[in-house]
Design an enzyme around this catalytic site. Structure first.
Site, PDB file in Angstrom:
ATOM      1  N   SER A   1     -63.118 -23.196  -6.084  1.00  0.00           N
ATOM      2  CA  SER A   1     -63.028 -22.642  -4.734  1.00  0.00           C
ATOM      3  C   SER A   1     -64.223 -21.759  -4.422  1.00  0.00           C
ATOM      4  CB  SER A   1     -61.747 -21.811  -4.608  1.00  0.00           C
ATOM      5  OG  SER A   1     -61.724 -21.078  -3.401  1.00  0.00           O
TER       6      SER A   1
ATOM      7  N   TYR B   1     -56.633 -14.819  -6.962  1.00  0.00           N
ATOM      8  CA  TYR B   1     -56.795 -16.271  -6.818  1.00  0.00           C
ATOM      9  C   TYR B   1     -58.220 -16.687  -7.172  1.00  0.00           C
ATOM     10  CZ  TYR B   1     -57.823 -20.706  -4.598  1.00  0.00           C
ATOM     11  OH  TYR B   1     -58.275 -21.972  -4.357  1.00  0.00           O
TER      12      TYR B   1
ATOM     13  N   LYS C   1     -59.803 -19.021 -10.471  1.00  0.00           N
ATOM     14  CA  LYS C   1     -60.663 -20.200 -10.335  1.00  0.00           C
ATOM     15  C   LYS C   1     -61.965 -20.021 -11.127  1.00  0.00           C
ATOM     16  CE  LYS C   1     -58.198 -22.980  -7.895  1.00  0.00           C
ATOM     17  NZ  LYS C   1     -57.761 -24.283  -8.475  1.00  0.00           N
TER      18      LYS C   1
END
Length: 317
Positions: A119, A143, A147
């Site tokens: 991402s 988050y 990643k």
């Protein structure tokens, strides 16, 4: 080729599955079905499984052996930024443990090809308008951190036992490649605006005083069909002996402002809705777009669809 797609019943995953099937690959899907839709799978074999579950690595190892899996496209993950801030421990457990179990099973069974769904959240808040893969990553939420750690895990597996990995850093994904594969989650700008229109409410814009041409934030929107095609290009790249890079931005290289997106939605929907402008949200960079030269030059991939195509396909779906 026989390909395992984790998260294959989801929005992006179902597009990847369909393209693989259309070119003749055999597909097996793993999905915990928390956001998946079984009708999207087009006959692909489904194993309902939470990759973070304690028994996952054992089940995966058995699956790799019995199904003779040759490559993996790993999309299954939790991906809501706000939720990751509220539940950081769960995000680490889900996203990192799930990948660890997957890599462990691949190592045990000799499956060496992996395309990893990363991402642009790995970059954090860069102070450059066009972000290249060489920029130092400083994610600002759990988050994005999961990643980035996932990319480290892929790199470590490559050094330790010869994994061939490719990380795809998505920018803002929207649209629909086929009407039955619409984004059913209301988590990103386009579906959020559609939901507001359906409810008879004014879509909200956070900030109109940014240092951009029209004052609203600018982002790089990539069509989900283009993104799915990038996964196939990355998968084929793993067969090459000469692989100079393992991480690629996936975007268009061009930014569209929030107001431009809303104007396009007005044109496509033929609904002249009003806009509710609210103060800026903390943590929103004014401008963020991808430098896509690496993926274009190395994989031969570039986005074919523009903002109008994105909005029109999403609205029709």
């Amino acid at each position: 080729m026989k390909v395992l797609v984790t998260g294959g019943a989801g929005y992006i995953g179902s597009h990847v599955v369909r393209l693989l099937q259309q070119r003749g690959d055999e597909v097996v899907v793993i999905d915990d079905m928390s956001a998946g839709v079984i009708e999207r799978l087009g006959g692909a074999k489904l194993l309902p499984l939470d990759l973070a579950a304690p028994e996952a690595m054992t089940l995966l190892t058995e699956l790799f052996k019995t199904e003779k899996i040759e490559a993996v496209i790993h999309l299954a993950a939790r991906k809501k930024v706000g939720e990751s801030v509220e539940l950081p421990e769960w995000y680490y457990e889900q996203n990192i443990s799930g990948l660890a179990h997957l890599l462990g099973a691949m190592r045990q069974t000799g499956v060496t090809k992996l395309v990893f769904s990363s991402s642009a959240a790995t970059y954090g808040m860069p102070d450059v308008p066009a972000v290249s893969e060489d920029l130092q990553c400083e994610p600002i939420n759990p988050y994005g951190q999961t990643k980035l750690i996932g990319e480290w895990m892929v790199a470590n597996a490559a050094r330790a036992w010869g994994l061939r990995g490719a990380n795809l850093r998505y920018f803002n994904v929207a649209g629909a490649g086929w009407p039955d594969l619409a984004d059913t989650a209301i988590a990103n700008l386009v579906p959020i605006v559609f939901a507001a229109i359906r409810a008879g409410k004014d879509p909200v814009v956070f900030g109109d005083d940014y240092p951009t041409p029209d004052g609203s934030c600018v982002r790089d929107y990539v069509h989900v069909h283009d993104l799915a095609e990038a996964h196939l290009s990355a998968l084929d790249y793993l067969d090459r002996d000469d692989r100079p890079h393992d991480t690629f931005n996936v975007g268009t290289g061009q930014g569209s402002s929030v107001f431009e997106v809303l104007d396009e939605i007005k044109k496509v929907s033929e609904i002249d809705f009003k806009i509710d402008v609210q103060p800026r949200r903390a943590g929103d960079p004014p401008y963020l777009a991808a430098d896509v030269s690496r993926i274009r030059e190395t994989l031969g991939w570039s986005a074919k669809r523009n903002l109008h195509d994105i909005i029109e396909s999403a609205w029709n779906a």
